[in-house]
Design a protein around this motif. Structure first.
Motif, PDB file in Angstrom:
ATOM      1  N   LYS A   1       0.872  -1.178   0.000  1.00  0.00           N
ATOM      2  CA  LYS A   1       0.000   0.000   0.000  1.00  0.00           C
ATOM      3  C   LYS A   1       0.900   1.216   0.000  1.00  0.00           C
ATOM      4  CE  LYS A   1      -3.943   1.857  -0.034  1.00  0.00           C
ATOM      5  NZ  LYS A   1      -4.927   1.480  -1.056  1.00  0.00           N
ATOM      6  N   THR A   2       0.726   2.092  -0.990  1.00  0.00           N
ATOM      7  CA  THR A   2       1.558   3.309  -0.999  1.00  0.00           C
ATOM      8  C   THR A   2       1.032   4.284   0.037  1.00  0.00           C
ATOM      9  OG1 THR A   2       0.192   3.957  -2.856  1.00  0.00           O
ATOM     10  CG2 THR A   2       2.417   3.293  -3.377  1.00  0.00           C
ATOM     11  N   HIS A   3       1.973   4.989   0.659  1.00  0.00           N
ATOM     12  CA  HIS A   3       1.601   5.970   1.670  1.00  0.00           C
ATOM     13  C   HIS A   3       1.014   7.178   0.984  1.00  0.00           C
ATOM     14  CE1 HIS A   3       1.784   8.391   5.275  1.00  0.00           C
ATOM     15  NE2 HIS A   3       2.100   7.304   5.943  1.00  0.00           N
ATOM     16  N   TRP A   4      -0.026   7.794   1.585  1.00  0.00           N
ATOM     17  CA  TRP A   4      -0.658   8.888   0.837  1.00  0.00           C
ATOM     18  C   TRP A   4       0.103  10.198   0.895  1.00  0.00           C
ATOM     19  CZ3 TRP A   4      -5.779   7.134   3.270  1.00  0.00           C
ATOM     20  CH2 TRP A   4      -5.763   7.320   4.652  1.00  0.00           C
TER      21      TRP A   4
ATOM     22  N   LEU B   1       3.241   2.499   2.927  1.00  0.00           N
ATOM     23  CA  LEU B   1       2.793   2.277   4.306  1.00  0.00           C
ATOM     24  C   LEU B   1       3.300   0.891   4.712  1.00  0.00           C
ATOM     25  CD1 LEU B   1       1.076   2.978   6.793  1.00  0.00           C
ATOM     26  CD2 LEU B   1      -0.910   2.071   5.591  1.00  0.00           C
TER      27      LEU B   1
ATOM     28  N   ALA C   1       2.151  -1.969  16.538  1.00  0.00           N
ATOM     29  CA  ALA C   1       1.824  -0.674  17.135  1.00  0.00           C
ATOM     30  C   ALA C   1       0.757   0.038  16.303  1.00  0.00           C
ATOM     31  CB  ALA C   1       3.083   0.185  17.213  1.00  0.00           C
ATOM     32  N   SER C   2       0.096   1.005  16.909  1.00  0.00           N
ATOM     33  CA  SER C   2      -0.908   1.789  16.193  1.00  0.00           C
ATOM     34  C   SER C   2      -0.282   2.480  14.998  1.00  0.00           C
ATOM     35  CB  SER C   2      -1.498   2.862  17.106  1.00  0.00           C
ATOM     36  OG  SER C   2      -2.328   2.253  18.036  1.00  0.00           O
ATOM     37  N   GLY C   3      -1.018   2.536  13.918  1.00  0.00           N
ATOM     38  CA  GLY C   3      -0.540   3.251  12.746  1.00  0.00           C
ATOM     39  C   GLY C   3       0.359   2.418  11.847  1.00  0.00           C
ATOM     40  N   GLN C   4       0.577   1.158  12.204  1.00  0.00           N
ATOM     41  CA  GLN C   4       1.409   0.302  11.357  1.00  0.00           C
ATOM     42  C   GLN C   4       0.655  -0.176  10.121  1.00  0.00           C
ATOM     43  OE1 GLN C   4       4.601  -0.414  11.490  1.00  0.00           O
ATOM     44  NE2 GLN C   4       4.841   0.882  13.286  1.00  0.00           N
ATOM     45  N   GLY C   5      -0.658   0.011  10.125  1.00  0.00           N
ATOM     46  CA  GLY C   5      -1.432  -0.364   8.945  1.00  0.00           C
ATOM     47  C   GLY C   5      -2.180  -1.684   9.094  1.00  0.00           C
ATOM     48  N   LYS C   6      -2.457  -2.078  10.321  1.00  0.00           N
ATOM     49  CA  LYS C   6      -3.194  -3.332  10.520  1.00  0.00           C
ATOM     50  C   LYS C   6      -4.613  -3.220   9.952  1.00  0.00           C
ATOM     51  CE  LYS C   6      -2.714  -3.193  15.025  1.00  0.00           C
ATOM     52  NZ  LYS C   6      -2.025  -1.896  15.120  1.00  0.00           N
ATOM     53  N   SER C   7      -5.280  -2.118  10.288  1.00  0.00           N
ATOM     54  CA  SER C   7      -6.641  -1.939   9.761  1.00  0.00           C
ATOM     55  C   SER C   7      -6.607  -1.827   8.240  1.00  0.00           C
ATOM     56  CB  SER C   7      -7.287  -0.680  10.343  1.00  0.00           C
ATOM     57  OG  SER C   7      -7.430  -0.807  11.727  1.00  0.00           O
ATOM     58  N   THR C   8      -5.639  -1.084   7.744  1.00  0.00           N
ATOM     59  CA  THR C   8      -5.528  -0.936   6.288  1.00  0.00           C
ATOM     60  C   THR C   8      -5.311  -2.290   5.627  1.00  0.00           C
ATOM     61  OG1 THR C   8      -4.535   1.220   6.713  1.00  0.00           O
ATOM     62  CG2 THR C   8      -4.345   0.367   4.479  1.00  0.00           C
TER      63      THR C   8
ATOM     64  N   GLU D   1      -3.820   7.032  15.750  1.00  0.00           N
ATOM     65  CA  GLU D   1      -5.038   6.734  14.999  1.00  0.00           C
ATOM     66  C   GLU D   1      -6.047   7.822  15.328  1.00  0.00           C
ATOM     67  OE1 GLU D   1      -6.045   2.145  15.094  1.00  0.00           O
ATOM     68  OE2 GLU D   1      -5.384   2.879  17.028  1.00  0.00           O
TER      69      GLU D   1
ATOM     70  N   THR E   1      -9.715   3.773  13.622  1.00  0.00           N
ATOM     71  CA  THR E   1     -10.032   2.819  12.567  1.00  0.00           C
ATOM     72  C   THR E   1      -8.778   2.202  11.991  1.00  0.00           C
ATOM     73  OG1 THR E   1     -10.132   4.667  11.050  1.00  0.00           O
ATOM     74  CG2 THR E   1     -12.197   3.786  11.850  1.00  0.00           C
TER      75      THR E   1
HETATM   76  N1  LIG Z   1      -2.836   4.660   1.579  1.00  0.00           N
HETATM   77  C1  LIG Z   1      -3.135   4.640   2.885  1.00  0.00           C
HETATM   78  N2  LIG Z   1      -4.242   4.003   3.327  1.00  0.00           N
HETATM   79  C2  LIG Z   1      -4.522   3.976   4.642  1.00  0.00           C
HETATM   80  N3  LIG Z   1      -3.798   4.583   5.599  1.00  0.00           N
HETATM   81  C3  LIG Z   1      -2.702   5.251   5.223  1.00  0.00           C
HETATM   82  C4  LIG Z   1      -2.318   5.294   3.857  1.00  0.00           C
HETATM   83  N4  LIG Z   1      -1.189   6.010   3.763  1.00  0.00           N
HETATM   84  C5  LIG Z   1      -0.893   6.384   5.009  1.00  0.00           C
HETATM   85  N5  LIG Z   1      -1.773   5.954   5.892  1.00  0.00           N
HETATM   86  C6  LIG Z   1      -1.687   6.206   7.330  1.00  0.00           C
HETATM   87  O1  LIG Z   1      -1.256   5.010   7.916  1.00  0.00           O
HETATM   88  C7  LIG Z   1      -1.917   4.781   9.124  1.00  0.00           C
HETATM   89  C8  LIG Z   1      -2.676   3.488   8.957  1.00  0.00           C
HETATM   90  O2  LIG Z   1      -3.395   3.257  10.065  1.00  0.00           O
HETATM   91  P1  LIG Z   1      -4.184   1.919  10.354  1.00  0.00           P
HETATM   92  O3  LIG Z   1      -4.251   1.060   9.165  1.00  0.00           O
HETATM   93  O4  LIG Z   1      -5.444   2.335  11.000  1.00  0.00           O
HETATM   94  O5  LIG Z   1      -3.189   1.250  11.375  1.00  0.00           O
HETATM   95  P2  LIG Z   1      -3.476   0.386  12.646  1.00  0.00           P
HETATM   96  O6  LIG Z   1      -4.789  -0.269  12.469  1.00  0.00           O
HETATM   97  O7  LIG Z   1      -2.314  -0.525  12.646  1.00  0.00           O
HETATM   98  O8  LIG Z   1      -3.432   1.318  13.814  1.00  0.00           O
HETATM   99  C9  LIG Z   1      -2.792   5.969   9.393  1.00  0.00           C
HETATM  100  O9  LIG Z   1      -2.096   6.871  10.207  1.00  0.00           O
HETATM  101  C10 LIG Z   1      -2.981   6.560   8.017  1.00  0.00           C
HETATM  102  O10 LIG Z   1      -3.137   7.957   8.067  1.00  0.00           O
END
Ligand SMILES: Nc1ncnc2c1ncn2[C@@H]1O[C@H](COP(=O)(O)OP(=O)(O)O)[C@@H](O)[C@H]1O
Ligand SMILES: [Mg+2]
Lengths: 254, 253
Positions: free
Chosen positions: A12-15, A25, A44-51, A250, A254
């Motif tokens: 997933k590319t970081h935005w 990401l 950890a939070s923000g690692q992209g687990k939800s994503t 976060e 989410t």
């Molecule tokens: N393309 C993307 N899609 C989703 N999140 C992104 C993306 N690029 C950067 N981010 C950032 O990455 C983080 C992803 O968070 P999230 O997936 O919710 O992680 P987690 O569930 O591990 O805490 C957020 O801070 C979000 O702003």
């Protein structure tokens, strides 16, 4: 059930691509589920687990790589069909307008299939919601009730793989245990796999046979019994720095 | 009314500009531009209509209606930045409702098939369709942003795009109709509608003027409803990618 699910070089590319070490990401994630599996996802939070989970449910488009279910790429399958087999349950349960029962009947309405009231009743019972008036407006339920209704709603689809995003975060200990017991039972009896994101390492140890650790944009697949030999405090320091809500980035969980 | 008499009304404009300068409202420039534009546009329209009424050729009527639909669609589409392919969808929705309205009005001999009737009534229905389209698109975008969770929940349970956006879509249609329906309820009580006022001033019998106004109000309402519903059907898919991911258009772009 002889199901398989493979993740190949997923990225997933970081935005905001500017001034960051990597434009991703996360990238080059590889993992597989061969047959029914129980997997905890920590990090950890923000690692992209939800994503990651959203992407596995195709709610976010994979930017690179492939996802393969029973030998078929997601690109060769309709997203609808994919999602009925690989179903995401969000951290924030969203009730749709209408009663609790309307919410439970939703998937049969969407797919034009008969409503399995027997299964619904059983799941309601097992999650300790027998007291709930099903004609009640779903929006008026408590957070914990909504979370369990949303889980039942997804289970009624009878998916092959459940993607669970911190679904017990808003539950009390007792309800949490009912959820764990139910999912373990579905796994045993129906062969349902799950990928369960959790910040609770004790829970991860209880429910999983393998653990995916997400950190610094990559994923490590570990045997849970090996991983959890380490003391929890040590693991938390290594993987879940923000377990106690420390440097949570976060915005809305989410 | 002579042109000399008409030019005296410029005194109103000059007065307003002086007040703006005196009160430092900074509106002088906009007022000047607005004055010139409205005068030029309306005078031009007057001559164009005069020409068309004399020519009595349906081709001109059709051309002017196409022109009106073009301007209306372009105007309404400005609300929908971030939704590619919106313009022609709006144009199709407005054209369909215009054709339906005219089909009924002419087919049932409710109005005469002359430019004098067709052009002003088309102008009003197209104008109302334009306002409704703009409102609808704004509201649809807003509702999608607000109800992202609901739409994605439905998607994650295997819903089609249509199923996932259904409640949001009907809410936006309803919302876009509210001003039209409210207007229908109070018409004549608060404000005499422009067309009726114009006819009365020009010497028509108020009872006759009212009949036409009723016709206009009904046409307004149905053209609003038809446009809004058609447009909702034409554009809901724009909120999803080909892979059925929700695509929320940016708010301030
Ligand atoms: N393309 C993307 N899609 C989703 N999140 C992104 C993306 N690029 C950067 N981010 C950032 O990455 C983080 C992803 O968070 P999230 O997936 O919710 O992680 P987690 O569930 O591990 O805490 C957020 O801070 C979000 O702003
Ligand atoms: Mg998360």
């Amino acid at each position: 059930m002889n199901s398989s699910f493979e993740i190949h070089h997923l990225a997933k590319t970081h935005w905001d691509a500017g001034d960051r070490p990597s434009k991703y990401l996360f990238s080059n994630l590889n993992a597989a589920l061969l047959g029914p599996e129980r997997i905890a996802v920590i990090g950890a939070s923000g690692q992209g687990k939800s994503t990651l989970l959203r992407m596995l449910a195709l709610l976010d488009a994979p930017d690179e790589g492939d996802l393969i279910l029973d030998g078929v790429s997601f690109r060769a399958m309709s997203s609808r069909q994919w999602r009925t087999a690989v179903t995401y349950v969000a951290q924030q349960a969203v009730m749709l307008p209408g009663s609790v029962e309307d919410n439970l009947r939703l998937t049969s309405k969407l797919h034009g299939t008969p409503y399995n009231s027997g299964l619904a009743a059983k799941l309601i019972e097992e999650l300790g919601l027998h007291y709930l008036d099903l004609s009640k407006n779903a929006g008026d339920c408590s957070g914990g009730e909504k979370q369990r209704i949303s889980l039942i709603r997804s289970l009624l689809l009878r998916p092959q793989i459940l993607l669970l995003d911190e679904i017990t975060a808003s539950l009390d200990m007792n309800s949490s245990q009912l959820v764990e017991a139910l999912l373990l039972k579905r796994h045993r009896e129906e062969g349902t796999s799950f990928l369960w994101v959790t910040h609770d390492l004790e829970q991860a140890r209880r429910i999983s046979s393998r653990t995916w650790v997400m950190s610094q944009g990559s994923l490590q697949d570990q045997q849970s019994d090996v991983l959890f030999k380490e003391p929890v405090a040590e693991l938390a320091r290594k993987y879940i720095r923000s377990m106690e809500g420390g440097d949570t980035n976060e915005p809305n969980g989410t | 009314m002579s042109l000399t008499a008409l030019s005296f009304t410029l005194l109103f404009v000059i007065g307003t500009m002086l007040i703006s300068i005196w009160q430092k409202l900074g509106l002088e420039k906009d007022i000047a531009i607005g004055t010139v534009r409205s005068a030029v546009q309306l005078l031009a329209v007057g001559y164009v209509l005069q020409f068309i009424f004399h020519a009595e050729h349906m081709l001109f009527v059709i051309l002017i209606i196409i022109f009106m639909i073009g301007v209306a669609s372009w105007n309404a589409a400005k609300r929908g930045k971030g939704l590619p392919g919106l313009l022609w969808r709006i144009a199709v929705a407005i054209s369909a409702s215009e054709m339906l309205m005219m089909g009924i009005l002419l087919g049932l001999h409710i109005i005469e098939a002359t430019p004098q009737y067709i052009i002003p009534i088309s102008g009003m229905t197209i104008g109302s369709a334009m306002v409704v389209s703009g409102l609808f698109i704004n509201q649809f975008k807003h509702e999608v942003q607000q109800n992202k969770g609901e739409i994605e929940t439905l998607l994650s349970l295997g819903a089609t795009a249509k199923q996932a956006i259904q409640t949001v879509r009907t809410r936006a249609v309803k919302f876009s109709m509210i001003p039209t329906i409210d207007g229908m309820k109070t018409v004549g009580l608060v404000q005499l509608p422009g067309m009726m006022t114009g006819m009365i001033i020009a010497g028509a019998n108020p009872v006759i003027a009212v009949r036409y106004q009723i016709l206009i109000v009904f046409s307004f309402t149905s053209s609003a409803a038809i446009t809004s519903i058609l447009l909702s059907v034409f554009i809901y898919r724009l909120f999803f990618t080909a892979g059925l991911q929700l695509k929320v258009p940016a708010i301030n772009k």
